[in-house]
Design a protein around this motif. Structure first.
Motif: not given
Length: 157
Positions: A87-114
């Motif tokens: 749920q979007h924190p400022k728009d009750g009708r809207g949605k927000i896309i966030v990273l999950t734990e797996r998403g964050w694991q991917l981001i951290h792996a990507r940064e380390a590999f770069y």
């Protein structure tokens, strides 16, 4: 008699081949960690939702694609547990896309590999030369874009 193709030495070809080499190496490493369901285009999407989340419209604008195309990408990434719709924190009708734990694991792996890939390149040409390349490219980009780095980094293929 077979003719060899000319060596691609123009700047655009060299930059493209360099980018392709980095992305290929990155995805080989990510695949080995079990992130074999991620494609290069997803990386551009992750740049927009990392770290605070983003709406579908913001992602569409960032990528320069339709909201429907973004929705399909989000559906895929949500099915593979990299992102979640909240749920979007400022728009009750809207949605927000966030990273999950797996998403964050991917981001951290990507940064380390770069970082590791950059170290490999520094071992080939030397740290100082690599820093000069990065500095020169930054200088060119800043001059082309009125002293600022572009906010959007889009796939162009």
């Amino acid at each position: 008699m077979a003719h060899d193709l000319p060596l691609q030495t123009d700047l655009a070809a060299l930059l493209s081949m360099s980018f392709s080499a980095i992305i290929h190496e990155l995805h080989q490493r990510l695949d080995a960690l079990g992130f074999d369901d991620i494609r290069p285009a997803h990386g551009f999407l992750f740049q927009r939702i990392n770290p605070d989340g983003a709406t579908g419209m913001e992602i569409a604008e960032h990528l320069g694609i339709t909201k429907q195309a973004v929705s399909q990408m989000i559906d895929y990434l949500e099915q593979h547990e990299y992102v979640a719709r909240r749920q979007h924190p400022k728009d009750g009708r809207g949605k927000i896309i966030v990273l999950t734990e797996r998403g964050w694991q991917l981001i951290h792996a990507r940064e380390a590999f770069y970082k590791e890939i950059e170290q490999q390149w520094a071992a080939i040409i030397g740290s100082e030369r690599l820093e000069h390349i990065k500095s020169d490219l930054s200088h060119i980009i800043l001059n082309i874009h009125a002293g600022e780095f572009p906010q959007r980094l889009r796939p162009v293929w």
